[in-house]
Design an enzyme around this catalytic site. Sequence first.
Site, PDB file in Angstrom:
ATOM      1  N   GLU A 103     -20.898  28.644  16.774  1.00  0.00           N
ATOM      2  CA  GLU A 103     -20.996  29.994  16.204  1.00  0.00           C
ATOM      3  C   GLU A 103     -21.964  30.848  17.015  1.00  0.00           C
ATOM      4  O   GLU A 103     -21.685  32.015  17.310  1.00  0.00           O
ATOM      5  CB  GLU A 103     -21.473  29.910  14.744  1.00  0.00           C
ATOM      6  CG  GLU A 103     -20.431  29.308  13.809  1.00  0.00           C
ATOM      7  CD  GLU A 103     -20.919  29.137  12.382  1.00  0.00           C
ATOM      8  OE1 GLU A 103     -20.070  28.985  11.502  1.00  0.00           O
ATOM      9  OE2 GLU A 103     -22.140  29.145  12.153  1.00  0.00           O
ATOM     10  N   LYS A 121     -25.946  35.277  -1.319  1.00  0.00           N
ATOM     11  CA  LYS A 121     -26.530  34.875  -0.036  1.00  0.00           C
ATOM     12  C   LYS A 121     -27.709  35.770   0.378  1.00  0.00           C
ATOM     13  O   LYS A 121     -28.432  35.452   1.319  1.00  0.00           O
ATOM     14  CB  LYS A 121     -25.470  34.919   1.070  1.00  0.00           C
ATOM     15  CG  LYS A 121     -24.205  34.108   0.791  1.00  0.00           C
ATOM     16  CD  LYS A 121     -24.466  32.638   0.817  1.00  0.00           C
ATOM     17  CE  LYS A 121     -23.224  31.775   0.684  1.00  0.00           C
ATOM     18  NZ  LYS A 121     -22.280  31.850   1.760  1.00  0.00           N
TER      19      LYS A 121
END
EC number: 5.3.1.6
Length: 218
Positions: A103, A121
């Site tokens: 990533e 989150k």
Amino acid sequence: MTQDEMKKRAAWAALEFVPRHSIVGVGTGSTVNHFIDALASIKEQIKGAVSSSIASTEKMQALGIAVFDLNDIDSFSVYVDGADEINPARHMIKGGGAALTREKIVAAVAEQFVCIVDASKEVAVLGKFPLPVEVIPMARNYVARELQKLGGRPVWREAVVTDNGNIILDVHDLHITDALTLEQQINQITGVVCNGLFAARAADVVLVGGPDGTRVIK
Ligand SMILES: O=C[C@H](O)[C@H](O)[C@H](O)COP(=O)(O)O
């Protein structure tokens, strides 16, 4: 509204940031899986994707999205990925699915990082979510001792081998007030491949899915 519905909302909102006729950087995880479904709905309008994991590659190919080797792409405009935590500076903890290294590589090539999350989150201070660190297997105990010196409590994620053949240490008990410095400090430990702090490469845009819609933070 469930957490998964909020993830889906943020993921579909990301389509607006995908330039047509482009190659799209695609992250990994349950939120990104919704984004891949969304991307499939416009697959005739994009050239294809570069992928950050075997799992995302397989899902995209199954849906008929062309996946390119990152080595064949000089640049692309947008990388879309989820996060395990994100703070007001748009620094993130990532790697809950062990995909952090690829990533970070794909994100490094992208001009813009669009982060898709559900509202759970968002945090004021990073660190409640254990920080994933990808480590060369033979360095596991050495790196764990060095991470303890930085104030963390590393726990080996025993069942997991990364796409790169390495192991993950999850570092608990961190209260990360200077993500940029900690990211660099952990990278300096011999045997560390990558850590899940994305501060040097923060998100440019955050799409937060919630019960009342999707909030855009730039
Ligand atoms: O390694 C996994 C990735 O960093 C994910 O983007 C992150 O864990 C968030 O995953 P999810 O969308 O499943 O909450």
